[in-house]
Design an enzyme around this catalytic site. Structure first.
Site, PDB file in Angstrom:
ATOM      1  N   MET A 274      -8.789   8.396   0.000  1.00 10.48           N
ATOM      2  CA  MET A 274      -9.603   8.789   1.163  1.00 10.48           C
ATOM      3  C   MET A 274     -10.130  10.206   0.970  1.00 10.48           C
ATOM      4  SD  MET A 274      -7.257   7.304   4.226  1.00 10.48           S
ATOM      5  CE  MET A 274      -6.456   5.692   4.107  1.00 10.48           C
TER       6      MET A 274
ATOM      7  N   SER B 266       0.849  -1.194   0.000  1.00 15.65           N
ATOM      8  CA  SER B 266       0.000   0.000   0.000  1.00 15.65           C
ATOM      9  C   SER B 266       0.882   1.241   0.000  1.00 15.65           C
ATOM     10  CB  SER B 266      -0.886   0.013   1.247  1.00 15.65           C
ATOM     11  OG  SER B 266      -1.333   1.336   1.468  1.00 15.65           O
TER      12      SER B 266
ATOM     13  N   ASP C 258      -4.639   3.813  -1.759  1.00 15.20           N
ATOM     14  CA  ASP C 258      -5.686   4.158  -0.803  1.00 15.20           C
ATOM     15  C   ASP C 258      -6.199   5.573  -1.041  1.00 15.20           C
ATOM     16  OD1 ASP C 258      -5.912   1.820   0.881  1.00 15.20           O
ATOM     17  OD2 ASP C 258      -3.845   2.232   1.477  1.00 15.20           O
TER      18      ASP C 258
ATOM     19  N   GLY D 147       1.188  -2.007   4.055  1.00 22.49           N
ATOM     20  CA  GLY D 147       1.767  -0.677   3.891  1.00 22.49           C
ATOM     21  C   GLY D 147       3.021  -0.534   4.714  1.00 22.49           C
ATOM     22  N   SER D 148       2.847  -0.344   6.028  1.00 25.45           N
ATOM     23  CA  SER D 148       4.003  -0.114   6.898  1.00 25.45           C
ATOM     24  C   SER D 148       4.949  -1.310   6.905  1.00 25.45           C
ATOM     25  CB  SER D 148       3.531   0.230   8.314  1.00 25.45           C
ATOM     26  OG  SER D 148       2.543  -0.663   8.757  1.00 25.45           O
TER      27      SER D 148
ATOM     28  N   GLY E 182      -8.591   4.272   7.255  1.00 30.05           N
ATOM     29  CA  GLY E 182      -8.262   5.685   7.436  1.00 30.05           C
ATOM     30  C   GLY E 182      -6.771   5.943   7.588  1.00 30.05           C
ATOM     31  N   PHE E 183      -6.078   4.970   8.162  1.00 28.04           N
ATOM     32  CA  PHE E 183      -4.663   5.203   8.454  1.00 28.04           C
ATOM     33  C   PHE E 183      -3.863   3.911   8.293  1.00 28.04           C
ATOM     34  CE2 PHE E 183      -7.347   7.987  10.927  1.00 28.04           C
ATOM     35  CZ  PHE E 183      -6.854   9.241  10.561  1.00 28.04           C
TER      36      PHE E 183
ATOM     37  N   HIS F   1      -8.355   1.348  -3.931  1.00 27.83           N
ATOM     38  CA  HIS F   1      -9.269   1.150  -2.804  1.00 27.83           C
ATOM     39  C   HIS F   1      -9.922   2.488  -2.487  1.00 27.83           C
ATOM     40  CE1 HIS F   1      -9.475   0.057   1.798  1.00 27.83           C
ATOM     41  NE2 HIS F   1     -10.670   0.185   1.260  1.00 27.83           N
TER      42      HIS F   1
ATOM     43  N   MET G  71     -12.021   4.743  -0.423  1.00 29.29           N
ATOM     44  CA  MET G  71     -12.648   4.967   0.882  1.00 29.29           C
ATOM     45  C   MET G  71     -13.318   6.334   0.815  1.00 29.29           C
ATOM     46  SD  MET G  71      -9.544   3.419   3.123  1.00 29.29           S
ATOM     47  CE  MET G  71      -8.445   3.499   1.709  1.00 29.29           C
TER      48      MET G  71
ATOM     49  N   HIS H 184      -1.240  -1.224  -4.255  1.00 29.12           N
ATOM     50  CA  HIS H 184      -2.500  -0.857  -3.606  1.00 29.12           C
ATOM     51  C   HIS H 184      -2.533   0.647  -3.342  1.00 29.12           C
ATOM     52  CE1 HIS H 184      -6.018  -1.811  -1.032  1.00 29.12           C
ATOM     53  NE2 HIS H 184      -5.571  -0.867  -0.233  1.00 29.12           N
TER      54      HIS H 184
ATOM     55  N   ASP I 279      -6.579  -6.230   4.338  1.00 28.67           N
ATOM     56  CA  ASP I 279      -5.943  -4.914   4.312  1.00 28.67           C
ATOM     57  C   ASP I 279      -5.961  -4.312   5.708  1.00 28.67           C
ATOM     58  OD1 ASP I 279      -5.049  -2.386   3.712  1.00 28.67           O
ATOM     59  OD2 ASP I 279      -6.775  -1.814   2.502  1.00 28.67           O
ATOM     60  N   GLY I 280      -4.762  -4.118   6.263  1.00 29.43           N
ATOM     61  CA  GLY I 280      -4.638  -3.461   7.556  1.00 29.43           C
ATOM     62  C   GLY I 280      -3.951  -4.334   8.576  1.00 29.43           C
TER      63      GLY I 280
ATOM     64  N   MET J 294     -11.421  -5.559   5.333  1.00 31.23           N
ATOM     65  CA  MET J 294     -10.596  -4.655   6.137  1.00 31.23           C
ATOM     66  C   MET J 294     -10.263  -5.319   7.465  1.00 31.23           C
ATOM     67  SD  MET J 294      -9.990  -2.029   4.326  1.00 31.23           S
ATOM     68  CE  MET J 294      -9.002  -1.259   5.608  1.00 31.23           C
TER      69      MET J 294
END
Ligand code: DX5
Ligand code: ZN
Length: 216
Positions: free
Chosen positions: A36, A7, A34, A197-198, A142-143, A66, A68, A32, A175-176, A137
């Site tokens: 928002m 992500s 994101d 992501g991270s 959101g983050f 994605h 959102m 990916h 995801d997440g 999710m």
């Protein structure tokens, strides 16, 4: 083997194209993105112009967008024109979910529907056959960098059972909070695509992180 979708939310936005090229060269299957809107989720990110800008850097990797955002039907055409290969909308943001699915399908993009952690999988009962992907999710959207909501494992299992029962080839993406340490739990539950992501962009060795996720 799981598909790995880094992500870009956790990438360095001052050199986004470079970061995308790097992870794709390191074996990322999808990229990916994101999106928002500051309304559906409490954060603002990027729009179609950024998708268009990174498309060449993604090369052969699928651009997995994605959304959102509220009222996503308004923008699916623009995201497709910008280079989205797959577009996911949130069931919670679509009062006429079947119409939103049709709107994505009409663009020629693959179609995904995303579910927040609390949303029961049964909301997909009457549209599941129309989908290429269910995006489960595993954090409240959101983050980046949040810890996963463990209830998602049971939910992924339930969705996978239903997909198999119907004989569909629908993919499940999670995801997440996905990390090399917990990736095997997601794939064991039935996930095909791991968004991270991270865990990828924050890793000292991004290639090792991607390999570890794929090996899950
Ligand atoms: C969260 C986004 C995720 C996020 C994941 O709203 O949809 O794609 O970037 O980030 P990590 O992997 O750091 O939890
Ligand atoms: Zn996402």
């Amino acid at each position: 083997m799981a598909l790995v979708a880094p992500s870009i939310l956790s990438a360095d936005f001052s050199k986004l194209g470079e970061d995308v090229r790097e992870v794709v060269a390191m074996g990322a299957d999808w990229v990916h993105v994101d999106v928002m809107d500051g309304a559906f989720v409490p954060n603002l990110t990027i729009g179609p112009i950024v998708v268009k800008a990174i498309k060449p850097s993604a090369g052969k990797a699928m651009l997995d967008v994605h959304l959102m955002i509220e009222g996503p039907d308004r923008y699916v055409g623009e995201f497709r024109d910008a280079g989205a290969d797959l577009i996911s909308v949130h069931a919670e943001a679509c009062p006429h979910l079947h119409r939103s699915i049709q709107a994505i399908r009409a663009t020629g993009a693959k179609v995904g529907v995303a579910l927040n952690p609390h949303t029961p999988p049964e909301v997909l009962d009457w549209v599941l056959d129309e989908l290429d992907l269910v995006l489960c999710m595993s954090v409240n959207p959101g983050f980046g960098g949040q810890s996963l909501v463990p209830a998602v494992f049971g939910k992924v299992e339930r969705i996978r059972k239903e997909i198999d029962r119907r004989g569909l080839s629908t993919l499940i993406e999670v995801d997440g909070g996905v990390k090399p340490e917990n990736a095997a739990r997601f794939t064991a539950a039935g996930a095909h695509v791991l968004v991270a992501g991270s865990a990828v962009f924050g890793a000292k060795d991004r290639r090792a992180a991607i390999d570890a996720l794929r090996a899950a």
